[in-house]
Enzyme design. Structure first.
Site, PDB file in Angstrom:
ATOM      1  CB  ALA A   1      54.427  19.401  -5.684  1.00 22.26           C
TER       2      ALA A   1
ATOM      3  NE  ARG B   1       0.615  12.539   9.977  1.00 21.66           N
ATOM      4  CZ  ARG B   1       0.447  11.396  10.658  1.00 21.66           C
ATOM      5  NH1 ARG B   1       0.857  11.320  11.913  1.00 21.66           N
ATOM      6  NH2 ARG B   1      -0.099  10.355  10.083  1.00 21.66           N
TER       7      ARG B   1
ATOM      8  CB  THR C   1      -5.914   0.316   4.823  1.00 22.85           C
ATOM      9  OG1 THR C   1      -6.862   0.192   5.898  1.00 22.85           O
ATOM     10  CG2 THR C   1      -4.850   1.317   5.245  1.00 22.85           C
TER      11      THR C   1
ATOM     12  CG  LEU D   1      -1.834  -1.205   1.379  1.00 25.28           C
ATOM     13  CD1 LEU D   1      -2.739  -1.016   2.595  1.00 25.28           C
ATOM     14  CD2 LEU D   1      -2.662  -1.413   0.111  1.00 25.28           C
TER      15      LEU D   1
ATOM     16  CG  ASN E   1      41.409  16.335 -18.619  1.00 25.07           C
ATOM     17  OD1 ASN E   1      41.518  17.488 -18.183  1.00 25.07           O
ATOM     18  ND2 ASN E   1      40.453  15.519 -18.223  1.00 25.07           N
TER      19      ASN E   1
HETATM   20  C1  UD1 Z   1      -2.965   1.813   9.695  1.00 22.29           C
HETATM   21  C2  UD1 Z   1      -3.921   0.830  10.358  1.00 22.29           C
HETATM   22  C3  UD1 Z   1      -3.612   0.782  11.850  1.00 22.29           C
HETATM   23  C4  UD1 Z   1      -2.172   0.372  12.053  1.00 22.29           C
HETATM   24  C5  UD1 Z   1      -1.240   1.310  11.272  1.00 22.29           C
HETATM   25  C6  UD1 Z   1       0.165   0.753  11.308  1.00 22.29           C
HETATM   26  C7  UD1 Z   1      -6.008   0.827   9.141  1.00 22.29           C
HETATM   27  C8  UD1 Z   1      -7.402   1.333   9.098  1.00 22.29           C
HETATM   28  N1  UD1 Z   1      -5.270   1.245  10.136  1.00 22.29           N
HETATM   29  O1  UD1 Z   1      -3.249   3.084  10.242  1.00 22.29           O
HETATM   30  O2  UD1 Z   1      -4.444  -0.155  12.473  1.00 22.29           O
HETATM   31  O3  UD1 Z   1      -1.847   0.411  13.436  1.00 22.29           O
HETATM   32  O4  UD1 Z   1      -1.628   1.397   9.892  1.00 22.29           O
HETATM   33  O5  UD1 Z   1       1.050   1.615  10.665  1.00 22.29           O
HETATM   34  O6  UD1 Z   1      -5.639   0.046   8.273  1.00 22.29           O
HETATM   35  N2  UD1 Z   1      -3.091   3.762   2.168  1.00 22.29           N
HETATM   36  C9  UD1 Z   1      -3.490   3.658   0.864  1.00 22.29           C
HETATM   37  N3  UD1 Z   1      -4.739   4.090   0.516  1.00 22.29           N
HETATM   38  C10 UD1 Z   1      -5.592   4.615   1.425  1.00 22.29           C
HETATM   39  C11 UD1 Z   1      -5.181   4.729   2.751  1.00 22.29           C
HETATM   40  C12 UD1 Z   1      -3.921   4.285   3.115  1.00 22.29           C
HETATM   41  O7  UD1 Z   1      -2.739   3.182   0.010  1.00 22.29           O
HETATM   42  O8  UD1 Z   1      -6.706   4.972   1.003  1.00 22.29           O
HETATM   43  C13 UD1 Z   1      -1.763   3.271   2.544  1.00 22.29           C
HETATM   44  C14 UD1 Z   1      -0.836   4.349   3.062  1.00 22.29           C
HETATM   45  O9  UD1 Z   1      -0.069   4.893   2.021  1.00 22.29           O
HETATM   46  C15 UD1 Z   1       0.053   3.567   4.031  1.00 22.29           C
HETATM   47  C16 UD1 Z   1      -0.867   2.463   4.545  1.00 22.29           C
HETATM   48  O10 UD1 Z   1      -1.901   2.359   3.601  1.00 22.29           O
HETATM   49  O11 UD1 Z   1       1.153   2.980   3.398  1.00 22.29           O
HETATM   50  C17 UD1 Z   1      -1.409   2.758   5.921  1.00 22.29           C
HETATM   51  O12 UD1 Z   1      -2.195   3.930   5.844  1.00 22.29           O
HETATM   52  P1  UD1 Z   1      -2.168   5.051   6.940  1.00 22.29           P
HETATM   53  O13 UD1 Z   1      -3.083   6.135   6.554  1.00 22.29           O
HETATM   54  O14 UD1 Z   1      -0.788   5.395   7.277  1.00 22.29           O
HETATM   55  O15 UD1 Z   1      -2.852   4.242   8.113  1.00 22.29           O
HETATM   56  P2  UD1 Z   1      -2.726   4.500   9.659  1.00 22.29           P
HETATM   57  O16 UD1 Z   1      -3.711   5.520  10.063  1.00 22.29           O
HETATM   58  O17 UD1 Z   1      -1.319   4.698  10.029  1.00 22.29           O
END
Ligand code: UD1
Ligand code: CA
Length: 453
Positions: free
Chosen positions: A376, A15, A79, A8, A382
């Protein structure tokens, strides 16, 4: 069963306050997502799918050399939604491993343990002193996982739980496909949470396996640059520890950075503030002085590199002495026992055995024979402003100080060039060549006398 890995990487990474997609920020000079892809490849999956979104083109370009199925998630709806985008490309008889592109240090052995122990559904968890921000693992009285609750949806009592979801799952494609179809976004963030598949598995009595990692760093995601910096420090500490345990003396483990791979022989020593980048091979008893940067180098036995050198894409033969303050630029090959001294720059040149270039010189596009002594301030000219030309200095030649060798030019074997010469034509072997205005003395000459005001 086949293995598919979904990474993902569609999140915005707000941030980071950056124009670069988050997963392309670097840890040890390697993009975060490249760390994840390299670990994924080590699991020998049947295929790897990367879900991309924000500035996806750049991410695709960065991984152009790897065979990846790119899946676009146009809108970041969570996710669960992200994983669902990849499912049409995944067959039923497959185990799906979900990784995060922003969790760079996930360890191969941990993933192997998770994958080998889970049959239908496995989740990687970690115990954190400060679980804030992570999804909490809620277990029942028997210790079985019941659900995962996101920080934003958690009650005060759930926030006390310090076992968290690492965001890494292994799940069979048939289950996953069914569960993803019934996710909803009825939660604090209005997102389709992948974590809700746990609740669905519980409802269907599908057993859930958990693997718990004892290292917070290997499951730590990068959300801001402070987390990235602390992961970098952790990674460096680990790398240096490995090198020390393999037999290298490191004067201060906190002041060596490894941004690549280092292979070291026996009894190597590395002084403070050294940066090693790319592929580095160090022979036995190599000594690296303080404040030196080395990138992609093959360094022979007994080589001594004194302080403040910058060395890139070179081969250094046994028992050479380099520096202090030397710069070896790409495509330089030094044979054994060569001495390169202070304020000497060598570029795209070969120097044969035992030759010495000890002070203030520039040697570029040159072939230097063996037993040559370059005085030296010698410069190989070149570049004529348009093209580069070659200088050949044959064996045992002696180049006097402050000489310019205007390329293309050859200095014959055993030739001596007088100090201060500008050499524009080939010089014969074993003879003295001088090119400078003869010295004269004006007898009785008087210095000007200061005028009176
Ligand atoms: C997520 C988990 C959380 C876990 C944490 C660990 C969920 C709902 N939550 O939270 O339980 O403790 O990771 O790091 O899964 N991403 C996408 N598409 C989206 C949303 C996210 O590709 O629509 C990717 C982000 O780029 C990232 C990963 O999914 O690589 C996690 O997403 P992020 O938004 O960081 O989730 P957290 O809130 O950290
Ligand atoms: Ca995250």
């Amino acid at each position: 069963m086949k293995l598919s890995i979904i990474i993902l990487a569609a999140g915005l990474g707000k941030r980071m306050h950056s124009d670069i997609p988050k997963v392309l920020h670097q840890l040890a000079e390697k993009p975060l997502i490249r760390h994840v892809v390299d670990t994924a490849l080590a699991l020998k999956p049947d295929n790897i799918h990367i879900v991309y979104g924000h500035k996806g083109e750049q991410v695709r370009e960065a991984l152009a050399d790897t065979n990846i199925n790119w899946v676009e998630q146009a809108q970041q709806l969570g996710t669960g939604h992200a994983v669902a985008q990849a499912m049409p490309d995944i067959a039923d008889d497959t185990m799906v491993l979900v990784l995060c592109g922003d969790v760079p240090l996930i360890n191969l052995a941990t993933l192997q343990a998770l994958c080998s122990q889970a049959n239908n559904l496995g989740v990687l968890t970690v115990l954190l002193d400060n679980p804030q921000g992570y999804g909490r693992i809620v277990r029942n009285a028997q210790g079985q996982v019941e659900r995962i609750v996101e920080e934003k949806d958690a009650s005060t009592s759930i926030k006390q739980i310090n076992e968290v979801n690492a965001g890494i799952f292994i799940v069979s494609a048939t289950h996953l496909r069914r569960w993803l179809a019934s996710l909803n976004n009825d939660n604090a963030q209005g997102e389709y949470y992948l974590t809700d598949i746990i609740t669905l598995a519980v409802q269907e009595n599908v057993p859930i396996h958990t693997t718990t990692s004892d290292s917070p760093y290997q499951v730590m995601g990068v959300n801001d640059r402070l987390q990235l910096a602390s992961l970098e420090r952790y990674y460096q500490t680990q790398q240096v520890k490995q090198l020390i345990l393999a037999g290298v003396t490191v004067y201060d483990p906190a002041r060596l950075d490894i941004r690549g791979t280092v292979q070291a022989g026996r009894d190597v020593s590395i002084d403070i503030n050294v940066i090693l980048e790319g592929e580095i091979k160090l022979g036995n008893r190599v000594k690296i002085g303080p404040h030196t940067v080395i990138r992609n180098a093959n360094i022979g036995d007994d080589v001594e590199i004194l302080s403040h050198c910058v060395i890139e894409n070179v081969v250094i033969g046994a028992a050479c002495r380099i520096g202090p303050f030397a710069r070896l630029r790409p495509d330089t090959v030094l044979a054994a026992q060569v001495h390169i001294g202070n304020f000497v720059e060598i570029k795209k040149s070969t120097v044969a055995q035992g030759s010495k270039i000890n002070h203030l010189s520039y040697i570029g596009d040159s072939e230097v024979g063996s037993g040559v002594n370059i005085g030296a301030g010698t410069i190989t000219c070149n570049y004529d402003g348009t093209n580069k030309h070659k200088t050949i200095i044959e064996d045992r030649a002696f180049i006097g100080s402050d000489t310019q060798l205007v390329a293309p030019v050859t200095v014959g074997a055993g030739a001596t060039i007088a100090a201060g010469s500008t050499i524009t034509r080939d010089t014969p072997p074993d003879a003295l060549t001088v090119s400078r205005t003869p010295q004269k003395t004006i007898v009785g000459w008087q210095r000007p006398i200061k005028k009176k005001k």
